[in-house]
Design a protein around this motif. Structure first.
Motif, PDB file in Angstrom:
ATOM      1  N   LEU A  36       0.830  -1.148  -0.084  1.00  0.00           N
ATOM      2  CA  LEU A  36      -0.067   0.147   0.154  1.00  0.00           C
ATOM      3  C   LEU A  36       1.054   1.160  -0.068  1.00  0.00           C
ATOM      4  CD1 LEU A  36      -2.988   0.998   0.240  1.00  0.00           C
ATOM      5  CD2 LEU A  36      -2.407   1.037   2.769  1.00  0.00           C
ATOM      6  N   SER A  37       0.611   2.191  -0.851  1.00  0.00           N
ATOM      7  CA  SER A  37       1.018   3.615  -0.853  1.00  0.00           C
ATOM      8  C   SER A  37       0.286   4.641  -1.116  1.00  0.00           C
ATOM      9  CB  SER A  37       2.287   3.446  -1.918  1.00  0.00           C
ATOM     10  OG  SER A  37       3.187   4.740  -1.755  1.00  0.00           O
ATOM     11  N   TYR A  38       0.546   5.700  -0.628  1.00  0.00           N
ATOM     12  CA  TYR A  38      -0.519   7.003  -1.103  1.00  0.00           C
ATOM     13  C   TYR A  38       0.319   8.052  -1.626  1.00  0.00           C
ATOM     14  CZ  TYR A  38      -3.583  10.810  -0.405  1.00  0.00           C
ATOM     15  OH  TYR A  38      -4.375  11.953  -0.425  1.00  0.00           O
ATOM     16  N   CYS A  39      -0.369   8.644  -2.912  1.00  0.00           N
ATOM     17  CA  CYS A  39       0.299   9.981  -3.196  1.00  0.00           C
ATOM     18  C   CYS A  39      -0.579  10.797  -4.129  1.00  0.00           C
ATOM     19  CB  CYS A  39       1.423   9.321  -4.149  1.00  0.00           C
ATOM     20  SG  CYS A  39       2.544  10.740  -4.762  1.00  0.00           S
ATOM     21  N   GLY A  92      -3.741  11.971  -3.631  1.00  0.00           N
ATOM     22  CA  GLY A  92      -4.903  11.702  -3.628  1.00  0.00           C
ATOM     23  C   GLY A  92      -5.239  10.175  -4.043  1.00  0.00           C
ATOM     24  N   LYS A  93      -4.374   9.332  -4.528  1.00  0.00           N
ATOM     25  CA  LYS A  93      -4.373   8.247  -4.790  1.00  0.00           C
ATOM     26  C   LYS A  93      -3.791   7.253  -3.860  1.00  0.00           C
ATOM     27  CE  LYS A  93      -4.546   9.962  -9.662  1.00  0.00           C
ATOM     28  NZ  LYS A  93      -3.789   9.819 -10.964  1.00  0.00           N
ATOM     29  N   LEU A  94      -4.519   5.809  -3.660  1.00  0.00           N
ATOM     30  CA  LEU A  94      -4.108   4.867  -3.292  1.00  0.00           C
ATOM     31  C   LEU A  94      -3.546   3.637  -4.283  1.00  0.00           C
ATOM     32  CD1 LEU A  94      -6.816   4.461  -0.328  1.00  0.00           C
ATOM     33  CD2 LEU A  94      -4.365   4.935   0.002  1.00  0.00           C
ATOM     34  N   VAL A  95      -2.289   3.149  -4.110  1.00  0.00           N
ATOM     35  CA  VAL A  95      -2.006   2.289  -4.915  1.00  0.00           C
ATOM     36  C   VAL A  95      -1.778   1.029  -4.030  1.00  0.00           C
ATOM     37  CG1 VAL A  95      -0.001   1.539  -6.622  1.00  0.00           C
ATOM     38  CG2 VAL A  95      -0.739   4.049  -6.289  1.00  0.00           C
ATOM     39  N   VAL A  96      -2.264  -0.224  -4.491  1.00  0.00           N
ATOM     40  CA  VAL A  96      -2.613  -1.295  -3.783  1.00  0.00           C
ATOM     41  C   VAL A  96      -2.196  -2.543  -4.575  1.00  0.00           C
ATOM     42  CG1 VAL A  96      -4.064  -2.675  -2.188  1.00  0.00           C
ATOM     43  CG2 VAL A  96      -4.610  -0.144  -2.643  1.00  0.00           C
ATOM     44  N   SER A  97      -1.294  -3.408  -3.818  1.00  0.00           N
ATOM     45  CA  SER A  97      -1.049  -4.761  -4.603  1.00  0.00           C
ATOM     46  C   SER A  97      -1.732  -5.984  -4.232  1.00  0.00           C
ATOM     47  CB  SER A  97       0.450  -5.186  -4.551  1.00  0.00           C
ATOM     48  OG  SER A  97       0.827  -5.407  -3.065  1.00  0.00           O
ATOM     49  N   PHE A  98      -2.141  -6.794  -5.029  1.00  0.00           N
ATOM     50  CA  PHE A  98      -3.035  -8.009  -4.709  1.00  0.00           C
ATOM     51  C   PHE A  98      -2.264  -9.224  -5.247  1.00  0.00           C
ATOM     52  CE2 PHE A  98      -5.936  -4.397  -5.149  1.00  0.00           C
ATOM     53  CZ  PHE A  98      -6.943  -4.636  -4.172  1.00  0.00           C
ATOM     54  N   GLN A  99      -2.375 -10.166  -4.275  1.00  0.00           N
ATOM     55  CA  GLN A  99      -1.546 -11.352  -4.716  1.00  0.00           C
ATOM     56  C   GLN A  99      -2.700 -12.511  -5.273  1.00  0.00           C
ATOM     57  OE1 GLN A  99       0.966 -12.592  -1.577  1.00  0.00           O
ATOM     58  NE2 GLN A  99       2.225 -11.003  -1.786  1.00  0.00           N
ATOM     59  N   GLU A 133       4.284  -7.811  -3.930  1.00  0.00           N
ATOM     60  CA  GLU A 133       4.320  -7.645  -2.464  1.00  0.00           C
ATOM     61  C   GLU A 133       4.214  -6.331  -1.971  1.00  0.00           C
ATOM     62  OE1 GLU A 133       4.817 -10.200   1.114  1.00  0.00           O
ATOM     63  OE2 GLU A 133       4.709 -10.715  -1.135  1.00  0.00           O
ATOM     64  N   TYR A 134       5.423  -5.318  -2.125  1.00  0.00           N
ATOM     65  CA  TYR A 134       5.277  -4.070  -1.799  1.00  0.00           C
ATOM     66  C   TYR A 134       5.312  -2.986  -2.770  1.00  0.00           C
ATOM     67  CZ  TYR A 134       6.325  -5.848   2.989  1.00  0.00           C
ATOM     68  OH  TYR A 134       6.171  -6.317   4.380  1.00  0.00           O
ATOM     69  N   VAL A 135       4.845  -1.827  -2.495  1.00  0.00           N
ATOM     70  CA  VAL A 135       4.602  -0.733  -3.508  1.00  0.00           C
ATOM     71  C   VAL A 135       4.998   0.517  -2.665  1.00  0.00           C
ATOM     72  CG1 VAL A 135       2.781   0.681  -4.563  1.00  0.00           C
ATOM     73  CG2 VAL A 135       2.447  -1.652  -4.301  1.00  0.00           C
ATOM     74  N   TYR A 142      11.440  -7.863  -1.180  1.00  0.00           N
ATOM     75  CA  TYR A 142      10.111  -7.697  -0.229  1.00  0.00           C
ATOM     76  C   TYR A 142      10.152  -6.480   0.007  1.00  0.00           C
ATOM     77  CZ  TYR A 142       9.003 -12.399   0.859  1.00  0.00           C
ATOM     78  OH  TYR A 142       8.276 -13.701   0.877  1.00  0.00           O
ATOM     79  N   GLY A 143      10.470  -5.656   1.105  1.00  0.00           N
ATOM     80  CA  GLY A 143      10.215  -4.200   1.314  1.00  0.00           C
ATOM     81  C   GLY A 143      10.951  -3.356   0.336  1.00  0.00           C
ATOM     82  N   ILE A 144      10.090  -2.351  -0.076  1.00  0.00           N
ATOM     83  CA  ILE A 144      10.882  -1.123  -0.816  1.00  0.00           C
ATOM     84  C   ILE A 144      10.365   0.300  -0.138  1.00  0.00           C
ATOM     85  CG2 ILE A 144      11.273  -2.575  -2.967  1.00  0.00           C
ATOM     86  CD1 ILE A 144       8.346  -1.269  -3.793  1.00  0.00           C
ATOM     87  N   THR A 145      11.535   1.226  -0.448  1.00  0.00           N
ATOM     88  CA  THR A 145      11.218   2.562  -0.017  1.00  0.00           C
ATOM     89  C   THR A 145      11.822   3.394  -1.171  1.00  0.00           C
ATOM     90  OG1 THR A 145      10.898   4.068   1.649  1.00  0.00           O
ATOM     91  CG2 THR A 145      12.966   2.641   1.688  1.00  0.00           C
TER      92      THR A 145
END
Length: 582
Positions: free
Chosen positions: A430-433, A435-442, A470-472, A509-512
């Motif tokens: 999950l990430s927000y920018c 006004g938009k939510l970006v979501v990954s699904f498996q 996994e991560y966004v 896995y995790g990204i930033t």
């Protein structure tokens, strides 16, 4: 002469004077408006009002007025006419608060680096959670200060960068447009070649049809000639037989009949031979490959790209190898936890406030990075996966097994559940920018861009793009997704188009995102954290010999990298590791 105790008019002239022998008693102006008349005990310079003893004490304590300048009974003006209206000091507070339009900015929060109005201070930046200064108390420090010079220098630097970038883009745009002119010429050339080839195939088909027509006509001519000859010969023989029979010429008739009997056999054979001609009817059967070409193909061809940005170094490429320093670790285990911590997501609200999701303990926690302690913990009904900040006071957390996103408020360093947002799958990253939510699904593998009301704006389905996203992480231009199954970091735009991919990871896995546009990613299999260029062209290891790094977060202000481990052992998993990168 004024009557003692009489209330003075609200308006007065700064030039008005009073006799020296007048004995004017000054009253509390707030009380004088709404209640009993009480003698003045002091004076507020900011409000320009005399105050009774009670109002004076309250004025010093109230959040909205505790920074005002107060004069005691001995120092206050002794008459209304002597009150200064500050003619030489214009009101410097003119900027309206962006959150509260009717309020004026007068305060500054050191913790959040934010300008505030009185309402902001009262509701969101209280004395218990923030260090708030009244602007006149600290503003004198900025005159000819280093900050003043640094800001001007930074402005000049950005202006110079803009000018240089504009010139660079102008040059490469001209080069790009020139290449596209060649592309248009190549398209027309390719189309001409296609037309010529189709014309050639058409001529071949027409020639084949004409050849068959010619053969048919030749066969018809042969049949007609033979049939005419046979018919004519038989008619002649028939007339002869009839004449000989009528004239009773028996000898000649006998011989004619015998000759004609043999002739008939010969003609029957010839007619039978004609029946062997196989004349066919034809129809045209299209070449399937050609007939379905336009249905299957979406374009005449593709544009082979060559980045002109290579003339300038990619993000992070011009930097020397980062110097890394281990800053220690932060224990995030609390008395409420029943299991070993599994820190699956993290986001910074401020340099001092880190929000983490503890999946196994079904909790969201606030970590004070200054005191290196957990200051609040919110229990949830399901295991939280990832977390993002929506505003400075609101978070969003993915609850994969509940197919929903949980919103959480942050006020006075306390967490509180708000509304939930249903989604159509097992949401994870999950990430927000903007006004938009970006979501990954498996399950199924896909990426969705939604607004905060849950309306799906764009869907990018898995297929050859994702398998186990996994991560966004996001910025204003791009979306980056880690996929541990196909072992890639994928870069997309907000239209859902893939515009880059990095495959040098074994188990991402995790990204930033860092402040210079590069991406930090945890590679659990190699036990490293790798830094990848923003265009996904190159990557390099910045931290190695780690213990299964899992989630990661970057603080641009302090240049610190926070990450969690997922080993199944409490000595690693109950702590956040902190490294300074320079």
């Amino acid at each position: 002469m004024a009557v003692p105790g009489k209330k003075m008019p609200k308006t007065f002239s700064s030039s008005s004077t009073m006799g020296s022998d007048e004995d004017l008693k000054v009253f509390c102006q707030p009380c004088d408006r709404d209640g009993p008349r009480l003698p003045a005990h002091g004076y507020c310079v900011d409000c320009r009002e005399h105050l009774c003893e009670t109002c004076f004490i309250v004025h010093k304590r109230h959040t909205l007025s505790r920074h005002h300048t107060l004069l005691d009974k001995n120092s206050m003006p002794q008459s209304i006419s002597s009150v200064s209206v500050h003619p030489t000091q214009p009101d410097n507070f003119t900027k309206p608060c962006p959150k509260h339009a009717k309020e004026i900015i007068k305060f500054y929060c050191q913790n959040h680096k934010a300008l505030l109005c009185s309402v902001c201070v009262t509701l969101e930046h209280t004395a218990t959670s923030c260090k708030v200064n009244y602007i006149p108390d600290i503003s004198c420090q900025v005159i000819n200060s280093k900050e003043h010079q640094d800001i001007l220098k930074a402005m000049d630097n950005v202006t110079e960068q803009c000018h240089k970038k504009s010139e660079d883009v102008k040059k490469i745009t001209a080069k790009s447009n020139s290449s596209l002119t060649d592309v248009l010429a190549d398209i027309k050339k390719f189309r001409t070649e296609i037309n010529q080839r189709l014309d050639e195939l058409e001529r071949q088909a027409e020639d084949a049809a004409k050849t068959i027509q010619k053969e048919n006509n030749k066969n018809l001519e042969t049949v007609e000639t033979i049939c005419n000859d046979v018919t004519q010969s038989l008619k002649t023989s028939s007339d002869t037989i009839k004449h000989l029979n009528t004239s009773k010429q028996a000898d000649k008739l006998f011989m004619e009949l015998k000759l004609d009997e043999q002739m008939i056999k010969d003609y029957e054979k010839r007619v039978l031979h004609l029946a062997a001609y196989d004349v066919k009817e034809y129809n045209f059967k299209e070449n399937k490959a050609i007939s379905t070409l336009l249905d299957k193909e979406s374009s005449l061809g593709t544009f082979a790209e060559k980045s002109l940005k290579q003339q300038s170094p990619p993000p992070g490429a011009d930097k020397k190898s980062r110097q890394t320093t281990h800053q220690g670790k932060i224990c995030v285990k609390t008395s409420k936890d029943k299991s070993i911590c599994w820190i699956s997501g993290m986001i910074l609200l401020t340099p001092d406030l880190l929000i983490i999701t503890d999946s196994d303990n079904k909790a969201v926690k606030i970590v004070d990075t200054s005191s290196q302690s957990v200051t609040d913990q919110l229990q949830l009904d399901a295991m939280p996966c990832d977390v993002t900040s929506v505003t400075s006071t609101e978070l969003a957390v993915t609850l994969s097994h509940y197919y929903c996103i949980q919103f959480i408020s942050v006020s006075s360093n306390k967490l509180k559940k708000k509304q939930t947002l249903k989604v159509d799958g097992e949401c994870y990253g999950l990430s927000y920018c903007q006004g938009k939510l970006v979501v990954s699904f498996q399950h199924p593998a896909k990426l969705q861009i939604l607004d905060t009301n849950g309306t799906v704006l764009t869907t990018v389905k898995g297929e050859n793009i994702f398998s186990r996203p996994e991560y966004v992480t996001t910025n204003t231009n791009y979306i980056y997704v880690s996929d541990w199954d196909i072992k890639t970091i994928t870069r997309l735009n907000y239209q859902g188009e893939v515009i880059g991919s990095y495959g040098g990871i074994t188990l991402p896995y995790g990204i930033t995102l860092s402040d210079d546009g590069t991406v930090f990613v945890c590679d659990r299999q190699r036990s490293v954290i790798e830094e990848i260029a923003g265009d996904c062209s190159t990557g390099k290891v910045v931290l190695k010999d780690l213990n299964d790094p899992y989630a990661v977060c970057w603080c641009a202000e302090t240049c610190k990298l926070y990450f969690s481990c997922f080993t199944g052992h409490e000595k690693q998993d109950n702590f956040l590791q902190v490294f300074k990168l320079s």
